[in-house]
Write a protein that holds these residues in place. Structure first.
Motif, PDB file in Angstrom:
ATOM      1  N   CYS A 190       0.598  -1.096  -0.053  1.00  0.00           N
ATOM      2  CA  CYS A 190       0.066   0.431   0.289  1.00  0.00           C
ATOM      3  C   CYS A 190       0.846   1.674   0.075  1.00  0.00           C
ATOM      4  O   CYS A 190       1.127   2.219  -1.254  1.00  0.00           O
ATOM      5  CB  CYS A 190      -1.012   0.371   1.309  1.00  0.00           C
ATOM      6  SG  CYS A 190      -1.752   1.089   1.159  1.00  0.00           S
ATOM      7  N   VAL A 191       1.653   1.451   0.430  1.00  0.00           N
ATOM      8  CA  VAL A 191       3.069   2.776   1.300  1.00  0.00           C
ATOM      9  C   VAL A 191       4.382   1.834   1.319  1.00  0.00           C
ATOM     10  O   VAL A 191       4.556   1.592   2.466  1.00  0.00           O
ATOM     11  CB  VAL A 191       2.648   3.488   2.101  1.00  0.00           C
ATOM     12  CG1 VAL A 191       3.579   4.414   1.960  1.00  0.00           C
ATOM     13  CG2 VAL A 191       1.097   3.717   2.124  1.00  0.00           C
ATOM     14  N   PRO A 192       4.554   1.566   0.818  1.00  0.00           N
ATOM     15  CA  PRO A 192       6.248   0.760   0.759  1.00  0.00           C
ATOM     16  C   PRO A 192       7.375   2.578   1.458  1.00  0.00           C
ATOM     17  O   PRO A 192       6.947   3.053   2.058  1.00  0.00           O
ATOM     18  CB  PRO A 192       7.299   1.177  -0.510  1.00  0.00           C
ATOM     19  CG  PRO A 192       5.701   1.808  -1.749  1.00  0.00           C
ATOM     20  CD  PRO A 192       4.458   2.348  -1.066  1.00  0.00           C
ATOM     21  N   PRO A 193       7.692   1.254   2.423  1.00  0.00           N
ATOM     22  CA  PRO A 193       8.124   1.523   3.440  1.00  0.00           C
ATOM     23  C   PRO A 193       9.568   3.181   2.692  1.00  0.00           C
ATOM     24  O   PRO A 193      10.033   2.935   1.576  1.00  0.00           O
ATOM     25  CB  PRO A 193       9.387   0.496   4.066  1.00  0.00           C
ATOM     26  CG  PRO A 193       8.634  -0.756   3.697  1.00  0.00           C
ATOM     27  CD  PRO A 193       7.791  -0.246   2.350  1.00  0.00           C
ATOM     28  N   GLY A 194       9.802   4.105   3.571  1.00  0.00           N
ATOM     29  CA  GLY A 194      10.861   5.024   2.950  1.00  0.00           C
ATOM     30  C   GLY A 194       9.953   6.213   2.113  1.00  0.00           C
ATOM     31  O   GLY A 194       9.595   7.231   2.164  1.00  0.00           O
TER      32      GLY A 194
END
Length: 138
Positions: free
Chosen positions: A116-120
């Motif tokens: 959904c929302v990549p790390p970083g």
């Protein structure tokens, strides 16, 4: 915009002494508009007021804890449990609870949140004006 990630999870309250508790169905939730956090929701049937109880803590804390690290130094800690299980320790001014969760279920949830929302990339999902307004006027 990516959608909310919701995962039902079965948690077991670990008590002191020989008593084992039954599993309780809870909900792990990830909201793209709150990209650094995860929400763990307990059903109102478990609370004194009958309202759902929600704990909010860092996605990174859950990610690292599910990977086997002992993390957290505040109200929420995540640590390795018995094989295939992870413990989540919750503490407040009124008490504490140690929860046992299936580690693979946590990994599935973390992977879905990262899809959904990549790390970083979390800061790109924040509405900075709304956050500033909330901080100044709430």
């Amino acid at each position: 915009m990516a959608g909310t990630v919701e995962f039902p999870v079965l948690v077991r309250l670990i008590g002191r002494g020989p008593r084992e508790s039954a599993g309780v169905g809870c909900l792990l939730r990830y909201l793209p508009e709150d990209p650094f956090a995860v929400h763990l929701q307990f059903p109102g049937a478990l609370t004194e007021d009958g309202e759902d109880a929600v704990w909010v803590f860092s996605r990174e804390l859950l990610t690292r804890g599910a990977a086997g690290a002992r993390v957290g130094d505040g109200d929420v800690r995540v640590l390795p449990g018995r094989p295939g299980r992870t413990y989540i320790q919750l503490r407040s001014g009124t008490g504490a609870a140690l929860l046992e969760v299936e580690t693979e279920r946590l990994h599935e949830f973390v992977r879905a949140s990262e899809d959904c929302v990549p790390p970083g990339a979390e800061s790109g999902w924040l509405d900075w004006d709304a956050e500033l307004t909330r901080l100044l006027y709430d």
